[in-house]
Design a protein around this motif. Structure first.
Motif, PDB file in Angstrom:
ATOM      1  N   SER A  90       0.824  -1.205   0.000  1.00  0.00           N
ATOM      2  CA  SER A  90       0.000   0.000   0.000  1.00  0.00           C
ATOM      3  C   SER A  90       0.858   1.255   0.000  1.00  0.00           C
ATOM      4  CB  SER A  90      -0.925   0.014   1.220  1.00  0.00           C
ATOM      5  OG  SER A  90      -1.928  -0.967   1.130  1.00  0.00           O
ATOM      6  N   LEU A  91       1.904   1.259   0.834  1.00  0.00           N
ATOM      7  CA  LEU A  91       2.776   2.434   0.884  1.00  0.00           C
ATOM      8  C   LEU A  91       3.566   2.574  -0.412  1.00  0.00           C
ATOM      9  CD1 LEU A  91       3.081   4.473   3.265  1.00  0.00           C
ATOM     10  CD2 LEU A  91       1.895   2.355   3.851  1.00  0.00           C
ATOM     11  N   GLY A  92       3.916   1.459  -1.039  1.00  0.00           N
ATOM     12  CA  GLY A  92       4.579   1.518  -2.333  1.00  0.00           C
ATOM     13  C   GLY A  92       3.680   2.156  -3.385  1.00  0.00           C
ATOM     14  N   GLN A  93       2.400   1.771  -3.372  1.00  0.00           N
ATOM     15  CA  GLN A  93       1.458   2.376  -4.311  1.00  0.00           C
ATOM     16  C   GLN A  93       1.272   3.862  -4.014  1.00  0.00           C
ATOM     17  OE1 GLN A  93      -2.387   0.471  -4.787  1.00  0.00           O
ATOM     18  NE2 GLN A  93      -3.324   2.364  -5.517  1.00  0.00           N
ATOM     19  N   LEU A  94       1.089   4.204  -2.755  1.00  0.00           N
ATOM     20  CA  LEU A  94       0.896   5.602  -2.397  1.00  0.00           C
ATOM     21  C   LEU A  94       2.080   6.456  -2.844  1.00  0.00           C
ATOM     22  CD1 LEU A  94      -0.653   5.309   1.172  1.00  0.00           C
ATOM     23  CD2 LEU A  94      -1.730   6.373  -0.815  1.00  0.00           C
ATOM     24  N   LEU A  95       3.294   5.976  -2.609  1.00  0.00           N
ATOM     25  CA  LEU A  95       4.470   6.742  -3.007  1.00  0.00           C
ATOM     26  C   LEU A  95       4.567   6.844  -4.526  1.00  0.00           C
ATOM     27  CD1 LEU A  95       6.989   8.251  -2.071  1.00  0.00           C
ATOM     28  CD2 LEU A  95       8.231   6.063  -2.135  1.00  0.00           C
ATOM     29  N   GLY A  96       4.258   5.747  -5.221  1.00  0.00           N
ATOM     30  CA  GLY A  96       4.307   5.770  -6.678  1.00  0.00           C
ATOM     31  C   GLY A  96       3.304   6.734  -7.279  1.00  0.00           C
ATOM     32  N   TYR A  97       2.079   6.708  -6.784  1.00  0.00           N
ATOM     33  CA  TYR A  97       1.075   7.644  -7.271  1.00  0.00           C
ATOM     34  C   TYR A  97       1.475   9.076  -6.932  1.00  0.00           C
ATOM     35  CZ  TYR A  97      -2.566   4.207  -8.555  1.00  0.00           C
ATOM     36  OH  TYR A  97      -3.300   3.209  -9.160  1.00  0.00           O
ATOM     37  N   HIS A  98       2.039   9.283  -5.750  1.00  0.00           N
ATOM     38  CA  HIS A  98       2.524  10.612  -5.374  1.00  0.00           C
ATOM     39  C   HIS A  98       3.532  11.126  -6.405  1.00  0.00           C
ATOM     40  CE1 HIS A  98       4.774  13.715  -3.177  1.00  0.00           C
ATOM     41  NE2 HIS A  98       5.855  13.007  -3.449  1.00  0.00           N
ATOM     42  N   TYR A  99       4.494  10.282  -6.784  1.00  0.00           N
ATOM     43  CA  TYR A  99       5.482  10.710  -7.771  1.00  0.00           C
ATOM     44  C   TYR A  99       4.808  11.085  -9.094  1.00  0.00           C
ATOM     45  CZ  TYR A  99       9.317   8.901  -4.833  1.00  0.00           C
ATOM     46  OH  TYR A  99      10.216   8.670  -3.821  1.00  0.00           O
ATOM     47  N   LEU A 100       3.841  10.284  -9.520  1.00  0.00           N
ATOM     48  CA  LEU A 100       3.162  10.564 -10.797  1.00  0.00           C
ATOM     49  C   LEU A 100       2.406  11.883 -10.722  1.00  0.00           C
ATOM     50  CD1 LEU A 100       0.335  10.318 -12.590  1.00  0.00           C
ATOM     51  CD2 LEU A 100       2.521   9.734 -13.646  1.00  0.00           C
ATOM     52  N   TRP A 101       1.652  12.113  -9.648  1.00  0.00           N
ATOM     53  CA  TRP A 101       0.860  13.337  -9.569  1.00  0.00           C
ATOM     54  C   TRP A 101       1.749  14.554  -9.363  1.00  0.00           C
ATOM     55  CZ3 TRP A 101      -3.001  12.384 -12.073  1.00  0.00           C
ATOM     56  CH2 TRP A 101      -3.822  11.269 -11.859  1.00  0.00           C
TER      57      TRP A 101
END
Length: 405
Positions: A90-101
């Motif tokens: 979950s934290l990996g996804q959150l960080l990845g989406y953060h980078y994209l946005w």
């Protein structure tokens, strides 16, 4: 989060190289791993964990160094996502989406806009969320003088309640023009709902959001100059970039499953009573399975790294990105997405074969790796990724840029 908190990251030297940033991510992951299974079962919003991502500086990885950011590129970001996802998908996804946005301002905005956003994000260590789900009805954007007003609802909004700012997307009323804008997550009219209740990726705060008259200045409309959008082919790199983010946390979760299982096998799995071995690590089928799964993971990681490097060349010279270059890159992304999906699902499922029946207890939480992979790999049908590759091989057909290709 565990009481085993790290030393104050603020007094540690800031990473300067890609290798140092990846090492910082591994150190953060070690903290996250201490209570990952219990945290996942509890399902509470990961405010403290996102705070750790901020405190460690990982949220600023792609930000400009002159404003306190890490000054790194996407090849490093993908590796950092992998490290975090090993401990907590979950934290990996959150960080990845953060980078994209965070990067979306550069993908879509004018130079003045993205320089402003990236500077503010790095200085303030903003954490980004996004309310952009193309499967829902479009959010309606209306004009009110010098303001834009967003109204509608999205069924998914990853990052929502743990974010500082949220990317909104809608269609300008009476047109077919899409508008992206970044607004504070505590904006009046923006309501995040606690209705994310899926079997996996349970801490991604991906519940629905109501957007009821959220106002933002026209000047914040990404890529618009004098209320006219200035399109570039580079704008269309948003999908292959986010798909590589997906690949990154899929591979991270798979690696986490293997590492967790291997530790369990070494320390707790009992040999089969009729196998003739004193230790589980000497069982031929156990050795073979770990060798097989590790080889498959390493192969996909190598492909992912190669495709990431190809994509970085496009990010390095965005004004030179052509339709052909973009299309060829999307095909490569589709190929690694398909391989990562199949490999991660296989690893997260087969680790139980080499850990034994006792490893299925809820306390061990080994099932969370499979549930996380299974949940997110349904984001868009992998068959269509294979189709992109097949059409390119047979007909030289480039994928049409859409919300998913």
């Amino acid at each position: 989060m565990s009481t085993a908190t790290p030393a104050d990251w603020q007094v540690r030297p800031a990473p300067r190289t890609a290798e140092e940033w990846i090492a910082r991510a591994a150190a953060v992951a070690a903290v996250l791993a201490t209570d990952a299974a219990a945290r996942e079962r509890a399902g509470a919003p990961p405010h403290e964990e996102v705070g750790l991502l901020k405190e460690s500086g990982l949220v600023t990885l792609l930000g400009p160094a002159e404003h306190g950011g890490g000054g790194q590129d996407w090849t490093t970001a993908y590796r950092v996502i992998r490290e975090i996802a090993k401990a907590d998908g979950s934290l990996g996804q959150l960080l990845g989406y953060h980078y994209l946005w965070n990067w979306a301002a550069r993908l879509v905005g004018t130079r003045e806009q993205w320089e402003h956003v990236e500077a503010e994000a790095a200085r303030n260590r903003w954490f980004f969320g996004g309310a952009v789900n193309p499967r829902d009805r479009d959010v309606v954007v209306t004009e009110d003088g010098d303001d834009l007003v967003f109204t509608g609802r999205k069924s998914f909004s990853t990052g929502s309640r743990v974010s500082d700012v949220t990317v909104l997307e809608g269609v300008l009323e009476g047109t077919d023009q899409h508008v992206f804008a970044i607004v504070p997550s505590n904006s009046a009219g923006l309501t995040f709902h606690d209705d994310w209740d899926n079997i996996g990726q349970r801490l991604t705060e991906s519940g629905s959001v109501t957007i009821d008259g959220v106002r933002t200045p026209w000047s914040s409309a990404a890529g618009y100059v004098d209320k006219e959008f200035r399109p570039r082919v580079y704008n269309t790199l948003n999908v292959p970039t986010i798909q590589l983010v997906f690949v990154s946390f899929y591979l991270g979760i798979a690696a986490g499953a293997l590492e967790t299982a291997a530790t369990y096998t070494r320390t707790r799995t009992r040999p089969w009573l009729h196998g003739g071995h004193d230790r589980a690590v000497d069982e031929p089928y156990v050795v073979d399975t770990y060798g097989d799964l590790t080889a498959k993971l390493w192969a996909v990681e190598a492909l992912a790294d190669a495709v990431a490097a190809e994509g970085q060349e496009l990010h390095d010279d965005p004004d030179a990105v052509t339709e052909q270059a973009r299309g060829d890159f999307e095909v490569r992304v589709a190929a690694v997405k398909a391989r990562a999906t199949d490999t991660a699902l296989e690893i997260a499922s087969r680790v139980f074969e080499v850990t034994g029946a006792r490893s299925t207890t809820r306390a061990e939480g080994l099932d969370r790796f499979w549930r996380d992979i299974r949940t997110h790999t349904l984001h868009d049908p992998v068959a269509y990724k294979r189709r992109e590759v097949g059409r390119w091989v047979l007909e030289g057909e480039l994928p049409e840029p859409t919300w998913y290709s």
